[in-house]
Structure formats: C-alpha cells, structure tokens
Design a protein around this motif. Structure first.
Motif, PDB file in Angstrom:
ATOM      1  N   LYS A  92       0.826  -1.204   0.000  1.00  0.00           N
ATOM      2  CA  LYS A  92       0.000   0.000   0.000  1.00  0.00           C
ATOM      3  C   LYS A  92       0.865   1.262   0.000  1.00  0.00           C
ATOM      4  O   LYS A  92       0.574   2.234  -0.708  1.00  0.00           O
ATOM      5  N   ILE A  93       1.916   1.254   0.809  1.00  0.00           N
ATOM      6  CA  ILE A  93       2.806   2.423   0.867  1.00  0.00           C
ATOM      7  C   ILE A  93       3.475   2.646  -0.480  1.00  0.00           C
ATOM      8  O   ILE A  93       3.575   3.785  -0.962  1.00  0.00           O
ATOM      9  N   PHE A  94       3.919   1.562  -1.105  1.00  0.00           N
ATOM     10  CA  PHE A  94       4.594   1.682  -2.398  1.00  0.00           C
ATOM     11  C   PHE A  94       3.658   2.252  -3.454  1.00  0.00           C
ATOM     12  O   PHE A  94       4.031   3.136  -4.228  1.00  0.00           O
ATOM     13  N   VAL A  95       2.426   1.772  -3.485  1.00  0.00           N
ATOM     14  CA  VAL A  95       1.463   2.227  -4.496  1.00  0.00           C
ATOM     15  C   VAL A  95       1.063   3.686  -4.275  1.00  0.00           C
ATOM     16  O   VAL A  95       0.877   4.444  -5.234  1.00  0.00           O
ATOM     17  N   SER A  96       0.927   4.104  -3.012  1.00  0.00           N
ATOM     18  CA  SER A  96       0.430   5.446  -2.705  1.00  0.00           C
ATOM     19  C   SER A  96       1.521   6.510  -2.649  1.00  0.00           C
ATOM     20  O   SER A  96       1.213   7.680  -2.447  1.00  0.00           O
ATOM     21  N   SER A  97       2.767   6.130  -2.816  1.00  0.00           N
ATOM     22  CA  SER A  97       3.878   7.082  -2.686  1.00  0.00           C
ATOM     23  C   SER A  97       4.556   7.326  -4.023  1.00  0.00           C
ATOM     24  O   SER A  97       4.528   6.483  -4.921  1.00  0.00           O
ATOM     25  N   SER A  98       5.148   8.493  -4.123  1.00  0.00           N
ATOM     26  CA  SER A  98       5.952   8.832  -5.289  1.00  0.00           C
ATOM     27  C   SER A  98       7.403   8.974  -4.857  1.00  0.00           C
ATOM     28  O   SER A  98       7.703   9.698  -3.903  1.00  0.00           O
ATOM     29  N   PHE A  99       8.290   8.284  -5.553  1.00  0.00           N
ATOM     30  CA  PHE A  99       9.710   8.331  -5.209  1.00  0.00           C
ATOM     31  C   PHE A  99      10.508   9.086  -6.266  1.00  0.00           C
ATOM     32  O   PHE A  99      11.702   8.845  -6.431  1.00  0.00           O
ATOM     33  N   GLU A 100       9.858   9.985  -6.958  1.00  0.00           N
ATOM     34  CA  GLU A 100      10.529  10.771  -7.992  1.00  0.00           C
ATOM     35  C   GLU A 100      11.623  11.628  -7.363  1.00  0.00           C
ATOM     36  O   GLU A 100      11.405  12.320  -6.373  1.00  0.00           O
ATOM     37  N   GLY A 101      12.796  11.577  -7.945  1.00  0.00           N
ATOM     38  CA  GLY A 101      13.932  12.346  -7.442  1.00  0.00           C
ATOM     39  C   GLY A 101      14.720  11.641  -6.364  1.00  0.00           C
ATOM     40  O   GLY A 101      15.790  12.106  -5.987  1.00  0.00           O
ATOM     41  N   GLN A 102      14.204  10.520  -5.853  1.00  0.00           N
ATOM     42  CA  GLN A 102      14.923   9.796  -4.803  1.00  0.00           C
ATOM     43  C   GLN A 102      15.711   8.616  -5.356  1.00  0.00           C
ATOM     44  O   GLN A 102      16.646   8.150  -4.708  1.00  0.00           O
ATOM     45  N   THR A 103      15.317   8.121  -6.499  1.00  0.00           N
ATOM     46  CA  THR A 103      16.030   7.019  -7.134  1.00  0.00           C
ATOM     47  C   THR A 103      15.729   7.041  -8.626  1.00  0.00           C
ATOM     48  O   THR A 103      14.900   7.832  -9.092  1.00  0.00           O
ATOM     49  N   SER A 104      16.399   6.183  -9.364  1.00  0.00           N
ATOM     50  CA  SER A 104      16.228   6.130 -10.813  1.00  0.00           C
ATOM     51  C   SER A 104      15.055   5.215 -11.172  1.00  0.00           C
ATOM     52  O   SER A 104      14.438   4.579 -10.306  1.00  0.00           O
ATOM     53  N   VAL A 105      14.753   5.155 -12.474  1.00  0.00           N
ATOM     54  CA  VAL A 105      13.720   4.233 -12.942  1.00  0.00           C
ATOM     55  C   VAL A 105      14.123   2.798 -12.604  1.00  0.00           C
ATOM     56  O   VAL A 105      13.288   1.985 -12.175  1.00  0.00           O
ATOM     57  N   GLU A 106      15.407   2.491 -12.767  1.00  0.00           N
ATOM     58  CA  GLU A 106      15.898   1.159 -12.412  1.00  0.00           C
ATOM     59  C   GLU A 106      15.707   0.884 -10.922  1.00  0.00           C
ATOM     60  O   GLU A 106      15.408  -0.255 -10.526  1.00  0.00           O
ATOM     61  N   GLY A 107      15.886   1.922 -10.101  1.00  0.00           N
ATOM     62  CA  GLY A 107      15.698   1.754  -8.668  1.00  0.00           C
ATOM     63  C   GLY A 107      14.259   1.449  -8.297  1.00  0.00           C
ATOM     64  O   GLY A 107      13.988   0.602  -7.442  1.00  0.00           O
ATOM     65  N   VAL A 108      13.314   2.150  -8.933  1.00  0.00           N
ATOM     66  CA  VAL A 108      11.897   1.888  -8.674  1.00  0.00           C
ATOM     67  C   VAL A 108      11.537   0.471  -9.100  1.00  0.00           C
ATOM     68  O   VAL A 108      10.800  -0.242  -8.403  1.00  0.00           O
ATOM     69  N   ASN A 109      12.059   0.040 -10.256  1.00  0.00           N
ATOM     70  CA  ASN A 109      11.803  -1.326 -10.715  1.00  0.00           C
ATOM     71  C   ASN A 109      12.377  -2.363  -9.758  1.00  0.00           C
ATOM     72  O   ASN A 109      11.756  -3.406  -9.495  1.00  0.00           O
ATOM     73  N   ALA A 110      13.563  -2.089  -9.235  1.00  0.00           N
ATOM     74  CA  ALA A 110      14.176  -3.014  -8.279  1.00  0.00           C
ATOM     75  C   ALA A 110      13.354  -3.101  -7.000  1.00  0.00           C
ATOM     76  O   ALA A 110      13.167  -4.193  -6.432  1.00  0.00           O
ATOM     77  N   LEU A 111      12.862  -1.950  -6.532  1.00  0.00           N
ATOM     78  CA  LEU A 111      12.041  -1.935  -5.326  1.00  0.00           C
ATOM     79  C   LEU A 111      10.734  -2.700  -5.535  1.00  0.00           C
ATOM     80  O   LEU A 111      10.335  -3.510  -4.682  1.00  0.00           O
ATOM     81  N   SER A 112      10.084  -2.462  -6.656  1.00  0.00           N
ATOM     82  CA  SER A 112       8.844  -3.183  -6.935  1.00  0.00           C
ATOM     83  C   SER A 112       9.108  -4.675  -7.094  1.00  0.00           C
ATOM     84  O   SER A 112       8.283  -5.507  -6.687  1.00  0.00           O
ATOM     85  N   GLY A 113      10.266  -5.033  -7.639  1.00  0.00           N
ATOM     86  CA  GLY A 113      10.607  -6.439  -7.822  1.00  0.00           C
ATOM     87  C   GLY A 113      10.730  -7.189  -6.505  1.00  0.00           C
ATOM     88  O   GLY A 113      10.229  -8.316  -6.377  1.00  0.00           O
TER      89      GLY A 113
END
Length: 298
Positions: A92-113
């Motif tokens: 829920k936290i991952f879906v409701s939050s925006s991490f723009e500027g905190q990591t790269s696109v690769e980082g967001v993909n790694a976190l979701s993975g």
C-alpha cells in the motif's frame, strides 16, 4: 590612527573565525562508524515517522523503511501472520507514494521487484521460512537504501565482499579452481541479497560494471580449457576495482578503516587565519616603525 584601524579589523575577523569554528561542530557530529550510523539513522527514521503521515516521496520512504523493519522482525520471530500483514502494508505504501527524485527508474523497478517476490513467498502453497526471510531481508535493505541513499545499510557488506575476493585470489594463486568456484558462489549469494538496494542508491553504470564482472568470473572456469593462473589474478584485479567503485572506497583504503576525525578548520578558516596573521604582522611592523620614528633625534 592607522594602527588602531588594523587592530580593530583584526579583532572583528578573529571573532568571525571563532564563530565559524563553533558552528562547525554541529556538522562534525555526523561522523560515525558504520554500525553507529545505521542505529542513529534508524532512530531518526522512527522519530520522523512519529507524526502525521503526508503523501510525499520523503515520508513514503520513511514509512516504507519502518514497515520493512517491522516485517523483518516478525519474520525472525516466526510470526508469519503479522509478517504477512506488514507485507500488505508495504504494498500500500509503495502504491500510494511517489519516489521521484529519490532514485532512478531502475531503482523503482528493483524496489517493486523485491516487493513482488515477497508477496509471492507468502502466497506459495507451502511456506518456506528460508525464502520468506531472504525476501524480507531484500525488502529491508532496499527500503533502507531508498530512505538513506548516502549511507545505506548494504555498504556494511564491504568487508564480506573483500573476504570473498581474497579467497578467490588465494584459489587463483594455488590453481584451485574448486576453491575459486566456491568463493564466487558465496559472492554471488551476498550480491543477490543487496543488489536491489545497490540499484536504488547507485548509478546504473556502476551496477552494470559489477554485474558483468561477476558473470564473467563465474563462467571463466566452465570453459573447455582451464584458465591460466595469471588470467585469474587479472580477473581478481578487475573485481577489486569494481567493488571499490560500488562501495565508494578509495583505492588503498583498509577494509576496516575508521572514519577520519573531522577537520576543525575548513578552507575559509585557513584563509581567515592567514589573514589574521598577516594583519597582526603588518600591525606589528607599523608599530615598530612608529617607535623607530619616535626615537629619531630632533
């Protein structure tokens, strides 16, 4: 009169320098050993998350790390029911939050993975504690890396990586290919645990460089012709450089080096000190010349 102006100016600059040095003590307080840094950052995250949550990237990263820490503790205690609840909260936290500027696109993909892998471990027909613990550890490291990109927890693996590289080097020197394979396997296992966290807080080219080296080191012994000892040692050299870059270490830095003591004087402090010395020297010179002129016979 001129001497008096120089003395007044010297006093003002000296007061400014002392004020700057006293202020510098605050910034120097942030130098800790790796273990102390993780503890202090954890307490800072708890304090930051105690207020009302706001839907921003920063608070999202803080709440994500808190939930990941709670999840990991539940898994270690064997409380699967509460651990599963925390995994849903993390989603829920991952879906409701925006991490723009905190990591790269690769980082967001790694976190979701790692979150997807965690949910898959809980959804399996038969719960395997080892798999759940491994998935929880990855989520914990990934969330920490997102919330503390400058001092992430995964950097504590540097000593273990160096130990595996040393074992590889010893095996290469002795021509022991089985020992080489065993060391590479350990290194791959450790890297698999921290890789998502590394991707989140590192540049893509740094991650790609280490990925390529590790893949080559793992496959070099599977060729029809065994590699020469000199070739294995050369591969180790490349690996040591890749590890230093990934962990942001200096080339000749010891494995267990302690953080350097904070400098008490910055560039401005040294410049001000030089100015004060020059001003005092000039004031002394003027005073000396004045006294010499007073001593001249009339």
């Amino acid at each position: 009169m001129r001497r008096r102006r120089y003395i007044v100016l010297t006093g003002l600059v000296l007061c400014w320098l002392l004020a700057g040095l006293n202020g510098g003590k605050v910034s120097a307080y942030g130098v800790y050993s790796p273990g102390e840094a993780v503890n202090k950052l954890g307490r800072a995250s708890e304090a930051a998350g105690s207020g009302s949550p706001v839907q921003t990237g920063g608070s999202g990263a803080q709440r994500l790390e808190q939930a990941a820490e709670a999840l990991y503790n539940y898994v270690l205690k064997g409380d699967i029911a509460k651990a599963r609840q925390e995994s849903e909260e993390i989603s829920k936290i991952f879906v409701s939050s925006s991490f723009e500027g905190q990591t790269s696109v690769e980082g967001v993909n790694a976190l979701s993975g790692v979150i997807v892998d965690l949910k898959a471990a809980f959804a399996a027909a038969q719960i395997v504690p080892e798999k759940i613990e491994a998935a929880a550890a990855k989520v914990r490291l990934a969330a920490n890396s997102l919330n503390h990109p400058r001092q992430p927890m995964w950097q504590q693996y540097y000593k273990l990586f160096r130990e595996d590289l040393n074992d590889m080097e010893k095996s290469a020197a002795a021509g022991d290919l089985e020992g080489w394979k065993a060391a590479v396997t350990r290194l791959q296992s450790r890297y698999d645990t921290i890789r998502p966290a590394v991707v989140i807080s590192s540049r893509p080219e740094v991650v790609n460089a280490f990925d390529s080296w590790l893949s080559y080191a793992a496959g070099v012994t599977s060729s029809a012709q065994p590699p020469e000892r000199s070739r294995l040692l050369e591969i180790i050299s490349y690996g040591q450089d890749a590890v230093r870059v990934m962990f942001s270490k200096e080339r000749d830095e010891p494995v267990l080096s302690l953080p350097l003591s904070p400098q008490k004087y910055g560039a401005w402090g040294m410049l001000a000190g030089a100015f004060i010395l020059s001003a005092l020297a000039y004031a002394g010179y003027r005073k000396y010349r004045g006294e010499q002129e007073d001593l001249k016979p009339v």
